[in-house]
Design a protein around this motif. Structure first.
Motif, short mmCIF file in Angstrom:
data_model
loop_
_atom_site.label_atom_id
_atom_site.label_comp_id
_atom_site.label_asym_id
_atom_site.label_seq_id
_atom_site.Cartn_x
_atom_site.Cartn_y
_atom_site.Cartn_z
N LEU A 1 -4.83 9.67 1.36
CA LEU A 1 -5.22 8.73 0.46
C LEU A 1 -4.23 7.54 0.83
N CYS B 1 -8.62 1.52 -3.35
CA CYS B 1 -8.20 2.55 -2.89
C CYS B 1 -9.43 3.89 -1.08
N PHE C 1 -9.84 8.00 -8.20
CA PHE C 1 -8.50 7.16 -8.22
C PHE C 1 -8.67 6.45 -9.30
N TRP D 1 -10.56 7.55 0.75
CA TRP D 1 -9.31 8.23 1.09
C TRP D 1 -10.23 8.51 2.60
N LEU E 1 -4.28 10.12 -10.00
CA LEU E 1 -5.44 10.22 -9.95
C LEU E 1 -5.64 11.52 -9.15
N PRO F 1 -8.11 0.98 -7.81
CA PRO F 1 -8.59 1.69 -7.89
C PRO F 1 -9.90 1.28 -6.74
N GLU G 1 1.07 -1.32 0.38
CA GLU G 1 0.10 0.04 -0.17
C GLU G 1 1.31 1.38 0.31
N VAL H 1 -2.12 0.99 -9.10
CA VAL H 1 -2.50 0.97 -7.97
C VAL H 1 -4.03 0.09 -8.64
N CYS I 1 -3.49 3.65 -1.08
CA CYS I 1 -3.76 3.39 -2.54
C CYS I 1 -3.49 1.05 -2.29
#
Length: 266
Positions: A251, A236, A208, A238, A213, A233, A189, A231, A253
């Motif tokens: 954030l 992910c 994302f 936030w 992003l 999406p 991550e 990554v 990810c």
């Protein structure tokens, strides 16, 4: 991706590997093929001459030891793969990790692998597809012990007992500061923190994408970040957190490949 020559030989002499990388660069950069007239004008002797100047880096995966009959196993890679922004080679890093390199080094682009015997004379040894390339290959199960033994002897000779491999940026909870954000990472991550001028989540929209992003604050595109690697999406998230006089947009990810990134941005 490992570049194997089926059915048995993987190793090509180091100079020949320089030539292979040069030919590959010619084809990728100038859209040349082996049948192309312009390509044929580049003589083999010219390629060897340029290759002798060096373009291949050698990474020793297993040192020559008495226990392995003085046979060393090397990776051969493009020495400026990172600068060329070649893709991460996760499989090569997995081999290095199993061989005792922790944290595993990062490799970029295609990797060639070969085995040499250094005593009584230097000679190439076949590296067999399947038998030698599996993660439970005999040489790989012994590699960690041989590397530890070799490193212990080297540390005694140099006096560098107990030295640790330096961490990559953002590892082990150590925050890496960028111009517009800060970040940390684990193998799985990436966490990125931006400072924003609002405490309301209704004012914030985050988009994302697999390689980037976007952050919009009150309808204005405020931050755009292109990731070093891909990554997921769907993995992910936030959140907003107020810290003293400023507000952090945090954030998290999920990486597509569980490897350490050398940097945040591409």
């Amino acid at each position: 991706l490992f570049c194997f020559r089926a059915p048995t030989l993987v190793y090509t002499c180091e100079l020949e590997l320089h030539v292979l990388f040069l030919m590959k660069n010619c084809r990728s950069r100038y859209a040349l093929s082996f049948q192309n007239d312009l390509y044929r004008k580049v003589s083999e002797s010219t390629l060897h001459s340029v290759a002798a100047e060096g373009s291949v880096e050698v990474f020793r995966l297993v040192p020559p030891m008495e226990s392995n009959h003085y046979r060393t196993i090397n990776f051969y890679l493009d020495e400026v793969g990172l600068l060329k922004k070649l893709p991460l080679n996760a499989r090569a890093s997995q081999y290095a990790l199993k061989a005792g390199f922790n944290p595993a080094p990062q490799f970029y682009g295609d990797i060639y692998v070969g085995r040499l015997q250094s005593k009584p004379v230097t000679t190439n040894i076949d590296f067999k597809l399947g038998e030698d390339t599996s993660f439970d290959a005999v040489w790989l199960t012994k590699a960690m012990t041989e590397n530890l033994e070799f490193q212990s002897k080297m540390n005694q000779l140099t006096g560098k007992v107990g030295e640790l491999q330096p961490l990559a940026d953002g590892e082990d909870g150590l925050v890496k500061e960028e111009e517009d954000c800060k970040w940390t990472q684990t193998d799985d991550e990436i966490e990125v923190v931006f400072t924003i001028p609002t405490t309301s989540s209704r004012d914030v929209k985050v988009r994302f994408l697999p390689s980037s992003l976007e952050v919009l604050v009150k309808g204005v595109k405020t931050f755009v970040l292109g990731f070093f690697s891909r990554v997921d999406p769907d993995g992910c998230t936030w959140t907003i957190e107020k810290k003293g006089e400023h507000v952090d947009l945090i954030l998290s990810c999920e990486k597509v490949e569980a490897v350490t990134w050398p940097r945040l941005k591409r």
